[in-house]
Design a protein around this motif. Sequence first.
Motif, PDB file in Angstrom:
ATOM      1  N   PHE A  25       1.248  -1.171   0.139  1.00 17.66           N
ATOM      2  CA  PHE A  25      -0.314   0.109   0.172  1.00 17.66           C
ATOM      3  C   PHE A  25       0.794   1.054   0.066  1.00 17.66           C
ATOM      4  O   PHE A  25       1.152   2.776  -0.743  1.00 17.66           O
ATOM      5  CB  PHE A  25      -0.392  -0.748   1.611  1.00 17.66           C
ATOM      6  N   LEU A  79      -7.164   5.381  -3.505  1.00 16.10           N
ATOM      7  CA  LEU A  79      -6.143   5.588  -2.530  1.00 16.10           C
ATOM      8  C   LEU A  79      -6.913   6.372  -1.223  1.00 16.10           C
ATOM      9  O   LEU A  79      -6.800   5.257  -0.175  1.00 16.10           O
ATOM     10  CB  LEU A  79      -4.586   6.715  -2.459  1.00 16.10           C
ATOM     11  N   LEU A 121      -8.741   3.249   0.452  1.00 20.23           N
ATOM     12  CA  LEU A 121      -8.593   2.289   0.850  1.00 20.23           C
ATOM     13  C   LEU A 121      -7.390   2.607   1.961  1.00 20.23           C
ATOM     14  O   LEU A 121      -7.508   1.544   2.883  1.00 20.23           O
ATOM     15  CB  LEU A 121      -7.150   1.874  -0.160  1.00 20.23           C
ATOM     16  N   SER A 166      -3.449  -0.187  -9.593  1.00 16.44           N
ATOM     17  CA  SER A 166      -1.897  -0.386 -10.458  1.00 16.44           C
ATOM     18  C   SER A 166      -2.252  -0.799 -12.055  1.00 16.44           C
ATOM     19  O   SER A 166      -1.849   0.405 -12.174  1.00 16.44           O
ATOM     20  CB  SER A 166      -1.358  -1.211  -9.714  1.00 16.44           C
ATOM     21  N   VAL A 170       2.214   1.613  -3.535  1.00 19.76           N
ATOM     22  CA  VAL A 170       1.407   2.400  -4.375  1.00 19.76           C
ATOM     23  C   VAL A 170       1.326   4.085  -4.138  1.00 19.76           C
ATOM     24  O   VAL A 170       1.186   4.235  -5.278  1.00 19.76           O
ATOM     25  CB  VAL A 170      -0.195   1.177  -4.570  1.00 19.76           C
ATOM     26  N   LEU A 175      -4.931  -3.059  -4.393  1.00 24.29           N
ATOM     27  CA  LEU A 175      -4.236  -2.115  -4.844  1.00 24.29           C
ATOM     28  C   LEU A 175      -3.859  -2.869  -6.409  1.00 24.29           C
ATOM     29  O   LEU A 175      -3.290  -1.864  -6.716  1.00 24.29           O
ATOM     30  CB  LEU A 175      -3.180  -2.386  -3.811  1.00 24.29           C
TER      31      LEU A 175
END
Length: 759
Positions: free
Chosen positions: A341, A433, A436, A469, A344, A465
């Motif tokens: 995480f 993001l 998350l 991505s 990313v 994730l």
Amino acid sequence: MRVPRSWCVLLGVWLLLLTVLKLWDLAPPRVVGAEAPPEQFSAERARIDIEALTRAPRPSGSPAHREARAYLLRRLSELGLKGEVQSTSVVGTWWGLPYDAAHVDNVMVRLPGTDPTGAVLLMAHYDSVPHSPGAGDDASGVAVLLETLRALKTTGAPRNDIIVLFTDAEEAGALGAQAFHAQHPWARELGVVLNFDSRGTSGAAVLFETGGPGNARLIQAIAESVPRPVASSLVQEVARRLGHSTDLRVFREAGVPSMNIGFSDTSSQYHTRQDRLEQLDLRSVQHLGMYALALGRTFGDCDLRQLPAENAVFFDAFRGWMVRYPGVLVSPIEALILLAFVAVILRARSSGRATYQGIGIAALGFLASMVIAAGATWLMLFALRRVDPSLVLMREPYEATWYRLGFTGLGAGMTLALYCWLRRWREPEELALGALLPWGLGLAMSGALAPGASYFFAWPLAGALVGLSALSWGRRMGPSLMASMLAAVPVIVIAVPGPYLLFVALQMQRGFLAVAVVVLLLGALLPQLELLGAGRSFRLAGLLAFAGVVMLGVALGRSGFSTEKPRPSGLTYALDQASGQAWWLTTNTEIPLVQERLFQDAATLPAPGVISPYDADLITRAGTAPVEPLPAPTVELVREEQAGNGRRLHLQVRSPRQAPELTVFVTSEATVARARIDGREVVESPPHVSNARQPWGFRYLGVPSEGFDLVLELTDARPVELRATDRTYSLPGPPLAADLMSVPFYMAGSTFDSQSFRF
């Protein structure tokens, strides 16, 4: 990334299909007919036993309860087995004052093994609460074990002994199970305990609790033997914190490897007269029986000495496939996913697609959407309570499914509307993001506080994730879209059951928490929802919100009480022989019109002890009632002895009208050092000072016709005042109207008859 319309349709269909398939996977299996081979479990065959057991409510000590016990012994004899009855008294102190006591009659049978390494205990309780036929709770479990016994006998003797125990007085505080564990020699031989108890009339049978030194091998047995199991360590963590208590608690606290299995949907029927065979989904019975038979055979043939093991994290994925791994892997998995995480986030910042400030703002916006959706659900529930009285009077409304769908749709619509609004100022990577971050926080907290729940955050976060991505840095649309579709699989397969199971476990009054999980789920799917246009248009948000409004409209349109959906009634009759007064009492905040006349002559509440002082706060209104000619309970002084500076009173307590339940309270100020109820010791440490706010007392179920002995040891020589109250499970006069049912079971629909004594 611009997506062709045809690919959007493909993605949308894929997400919808995954969701439908996962929800369908939670449905119980089809019913196996009575013509099935004898070695199989058949819910149709079990139905015959459920029908016989549910002809009338069977609370402990009632005539129907005695008939149920005789039926069980007869059925065991028909199976070629000799049933035994453990008839004894027991006192339970789990819940504090008033203590639970009973005369119990457990029914049990034993299948001898060829080379036993211990005994397998299969358990269900055969009593019910007053006024409820108890089809789901727990005639279904009893019938499942009878059918399981029949099927087990067709395949020859197992390696281990198999004990089937039908406990008494579970509804009084698991007293039958306590009596078996404390007093019966078979209890010393147990290698594993499986309890089958439900609190609804439909839904999948779920493994909701395990006990013992470790559950890894128990879960292995479930995974390898049970077709279509529904089990997860998250459910276990939730159940433990909700404090559900069944017969299994006795054995779990003793450290015996154990499992609790049952179905819980349609809990509007639970502990009411609606818990009858006609309302029971036989598919749920079939699912419960599949567990019982598979696990009975598995544990019947394994080495029970090898069951203790480490704890496992586990969940059912799809069509019976279970994922499980040792609890020691929770921290490494958590660390790897959280590191990914962070990676990313760093990649998004270095590529210019996100800033820390933007991610922080997005996280606050997403948390706000969770609060808004949950808060709106709470406010709607508050407002709907004025329109649909079932939301006030019942633990779960009759139209719970429609309410769940409605609140889910509205919560999802509000979430996507806020997302679309935020997209005007922030990039999709920042919003994804930010959404998350609560998943990462949940993963970190669950790993530390509730390891069994960690998988719920770990694998959806990992999938999210991957999807983010692929869509953010993939160079070709086709592979990126395919990766996005695959990344949605762990999110939907693992997280979609969460809101449904929370709705079932927490019930409607706390449904706003399930809606918060719906918002959390959408946060993990924001990259896919962005491709579907959720960030460019309010249409998807509006569609979901509109669907939610329609579902709530259906719920309201179907709401209301009738003969088929009776209204709860808390009406109670209480008679005080000492004062010659009688009362109508109710626990209802809104009294049914047909009962209003009973409360025209308002009265003050009865003296403490006429009903249990611990239930007095439930009473909302009292009215003057005619005095019925009922024989009062009696407390006779058999003898008195000196005990140090105090007294020891030997008393005989009886109910001349043969009431199945009787309570005794010390109504004067006195210090009770110890007591013996029907031969069972109750030691007070420190000695309890009985007073008006917390009097010493107990409730006794299954009162024998000759009564029971009571020994009270008091610390001083002052006179002591007692109040004895017996209870029958009916009201004087005509029965309730057809559209009313007596709820709650611990007070309503009953006649309390009390008398005071001074010694």
